[in-house]
Design an enzyme around this catalytic site. Structure first.
Site, PDB file in Angstrom:
ATOM      1  N   ASP A  81     -17.285 -11.934   8.848  1.00  0.00           N
ATOM      2  CA  ASP A  81     -15.850 -11.666   8.771  1.00  0.00           C
ATOM      3  C   ASP A  81     -15.469 -10.861  10.015  1.00  0.00           C
ATOM      4  OD1 ASP A  81     -13.320 -10.753   8.366  1.00  0.00           O
ATOM      5  OD2 ASP A  81     -13.634 -10.019   6.321  1.00  0.00           O
ATOM      6  N   TYR A 127       0.824  -1.219   0.000  1.00  0.00           N
ATOM      7  CA  TYR A 127       0.000   0.000   0.000  1.00  0.00           C
ATOM      8  C   TYR A 127       0.857   1.267   0.000  1.00  0.00           C
ATOM      9  CZ  TYR A 127      -4.369  -2.492   0.419  1.00  0.00           C
ATOM     10  OH  TYR A 127      -5.448  -3.276   0.147  1.00  0.00           O
ATOM     11  N   LYS A 164      -5.853 -11.272  12.486  1.00  0.00           N
ATOM     12  CA  LYS A 164      -5.381 -10.063  13.196  1.00  0.00           C
ATOM     13  C   LYS A 164      -5.118 -10.298  14.684  1.00  0.00           C
ATOM     14  CE  LYS A 164      -7.018  -6.683   9.889  1.00  0.00           C
ATOM     15  NZ  LYS A 164      -5.808  -6.114   9.322  1.00  0.00           N
ATOM     16  N   TYR A 179     -14.522  -4.743   2.888  1.00  0.00           N
ATOM     17  CA  TYR A 179     -13.145  -5.137   2.579  1.00  0.00           C
ATOM     18  C   TYR A 179     -12.894  -6.480   3.244  1.00  0.00           C
ATOM     19  CZ  TYR A 179      -8.098  -5.440   2.412  1.00  0.00           C
ATOM     20  OH  TYR A 179      -6.811  -5.889   2.187  1.00  0.00           O
TER      21      TYR A 179
HETATM   22  C1  LIG Z   1     -12.468  -7.379   7.885  1.00  0.00           C
HETATM   23  C2  LIG Z   1     -11.193  -7.820   7.231  1.00  0.00           C
HETATM   24  N1  LIG Z   1     -11.172  -8.984   6.571  1.00  0.00           N
HETATM   25  C3  LIG Z   1     -10.044  -9.425   5.977  1.00  0.00           C
HETATM   26  C4  LIG Z   1      -8.886  -8.690   6.014  1.00  0.00           C
HETATM   27  C5  LIG Z   1      -7.647  -9.194   5.340  1.00  0.00           C
HETATM   28  O1  LIG Z   1      -6.709  -9.583   6.292  1.00  0.00           O
HETATM   29  P1  LIG Z   1      -5.163  -9.745   5.910  1.00  0.00           P
HETATM   30  O2  LIG Z   1      -4.619  -8.364   5.736  1.00  0.00           O
HETATM   31  O3  LIG Z   1      -4.573 -10.450   7.088  1.00  0.00           O
HETATM   32  O4  LIG Z   1      -5.099 -10.556   4.668  1.00  0.00           O
HETATM   33  C6  LIG Z   1      -8.872  -7.462   6.688  1.00  0.00           C
HETATM   34  C7  LIG Z   1      -7.653  -6.646   6.742  1.00  0.00           C
HETATM   35  O5  LIG Z   1      -7.649  -5.482   7.037  1.00  0.00           O
HETATM   36  C8  LIG Z   1     -10.055  -7.009   7.309  1.00  0.00           C
HETATM   37  O6  LIG Z   1     -10.116  -5.837   7.959  1.00  0.00           O
END
Ligand SMILES: Cc1ncc(COP(=O)(O)O)c(C=O)c1O
Length: 430
Positions: free
Chosen positions: A236, A16, A265, A144
């Site tokens: 998610d 990014y 995370k 996202y």
């Molecule tokens: C809600 C959500 N799902 C999936 C992801 C993707 O995770 P990663 O960056 O570990 O691939 C993120 C990353 O910010 C996220 O906020």
């Protein structure tokens, strides 16, 4: 002879980050609790938990010691045909605390893979049940779910996905639910409900889409409607898990429970890469058949890595302590009080859309020359904060704070005061 930062500029490609004319990276040499230390001895409060992961802060001694011991015992092993204690203990632990009737844990290694696995699981669930007409996927605008192709496909089409727009699979996007749009969403989905395989959503908080927040009382009826249609609902919780929204999981605010949940995370306290996709017995049963073509053919080299699972177990012990929950409540209250301090700036139309949920607060700069991720104001803001010893990374003109839970009152106050000083400077310059 190049120094380390010059070598970084010469050899490394950062995520990014626009490459041409990029500023030299700041070399970090140490992290302790909320603080990051650079090579010059400057310290920065990590007020975004290093991309939302380090919930206990940096250099946590307990997690580190558990990791050290595990590294000397078993650091990695293929996870097909073999198993190990950290993976099984973690699965057992997670199944006890997840918000819903989850029965199985499938491991991967980050948030994107956790959502990829979820989508593949939901699609194949219907195929295995010989309902091959259920192929459509529903997702929310501004969502996202990650950067791999499946995850991009189920995410809002915009700046991040533009270069790949022709290669992404078709998804039906609906607006996040609010008080007036349920009937309209139902009217859109009702005629095709029998073809929908799954619905994926970030419960209550759409992070990378701009820290947008929406309410459980609006999500619940939508989930209820979709569950009546037997749509597989995928939460998610990659970002929202582990007290980010004030409860252990955002799903705890909801009556309607998901069929599949994704975690990453904060799962390892932000120390190791790990992803989890958990499903109910009902979903799992579609794969528990005599037909070998119905196997879930998915796996990664580092699936259930013993170190990552160990870090997660150690983090979970810290997460489940009463004092952590209490601290989350205190941070939540401090963020709410901070919003009150921001109201005068909203009245002067310098900022807008003030909001907070759990440990997070967010707003938009209203006088930005552009909106969205590429808005230049975000970079100016981050540079201002860095000079003040605070690391905050704006999402375009959206400013947010997402601190580690070990942040002290004094440090959080410093973060708030830095933002206030930036806004005062904006007033002076406009
Ligand atoms: C809600 C959500 N799902 C999936 C992801 C993707 O995770 P990663 O960056 O570990 O691939 C993120 C990353 O910010 C996220 O906020």
């Amino acid at each position: 002879m190049m120094n380390l930062v010059e070598k970084d500029t010469a050899y490394v490609w950062h995520p990014y980050t626009h490459q041409k004319g990029r500023l030299p990276s700041i070399r970090m040499v140490k992290g302790k609790n909320t603080l990051l230390y650079d090579q010059e001895g400057n310290t920065y409060i990590d007020a975004v938990s290093s991309w939302w992961v380090t919930i206990h802060g940096h250099g946590n001694k307990y997690i580190a010691s558990r990791l050290g011991k595990q590294a000397a015992i078993l650091e990695q092993v293929i996870f097909a045909g073999f198993t190990h204690k950290p993976a099984v203990s973690l699965a057992e632990k997670l199944l006890k605390i997840l918000p819903g009737d989850f029965a199985r844990i499938f491991y991967s290694d980050n948030g994107s893979t956790a959502t990829e696995v979820a989508i593949k699981m939901a699609l194949q669930y219907w195929l295995n049940k010989e309902a091959s007409h259920r192929t459509r996927i529903v997702a929310l605008h501004d969502s996202y779910h990650g950067d791999t192709f499946g995850a991009m496909s189920i995410s809002e089409r915009g700046t991040f996905t533009m270069a790949f727009r022709d290669k992404l699979f078709e998804v039906i996007f609906i607006d996040p639910p609010h008080k007036d749009n349920l009937e309209q969403i139902k009217a859109t989905l009702e005629p095709i409900a029998g073809e929908i395989a799954c619905f994926i959503y970030e419960p209550l908080l759409q992070g990378a889409g701009g820290m947008k927040m929406y309410k459980p009382e609006h999500l619940d009826p939508l989930l209820h409607f979709l569950k009546q249609k037997e749509v597989v609902c995928i939460a998610d919780e990659v970002l929202t898990g582990f007290y980010r929204t004030g409860k252990l999981f955002a799903g705890e605010y909801l009556t309607e429970k998901a069929d599949i949940i994704c975690l990453s995370k904060g799962l390892t306290g932000g120390t190791m890469a790990l992803g989890v996709t958990s499903c109910t017995q009902k979903v799992y049963e579609a794969f528990n058949t005599d037909d070998r073509t119905q196997t879930f053919f998915h796996g990664h080299s580092f699936t259930a890595n013993p170190l990552a699972c160990t870090a997660s177990l150690a983090s979970m012990e810290l997460v489940m302590k009463k004092k952590l929950k209490r601290r989350v409540g205190e941070i939540q209250a401090a963020q709410a009080r901070f919003l009150e301090e921001l109201y005068p700036f909203a009245e002067r139309k310098i900022i807008k859309n003030l909001r907070h949920l759990g440990t997070i607060c967010a707003f938009e700069i209203a006088i930005s020359e552009t909106e969205g991720y590429l808005a230049g104001i975000g970079q100016k803001f981050s540079a201002f904060c860095l000079k003040s010893g605070v690391y905050l990374r704006a999402l375009g003109n959206t400013i947010y704070i997402m601190p580690p839970y070990c942040i002290t009152d004094k440090e959080l106050r410093k973060v708030h005061q830095t933002i206030l000083r930036f806004l005062q400077q904006l007033i002076r310059n406009n």
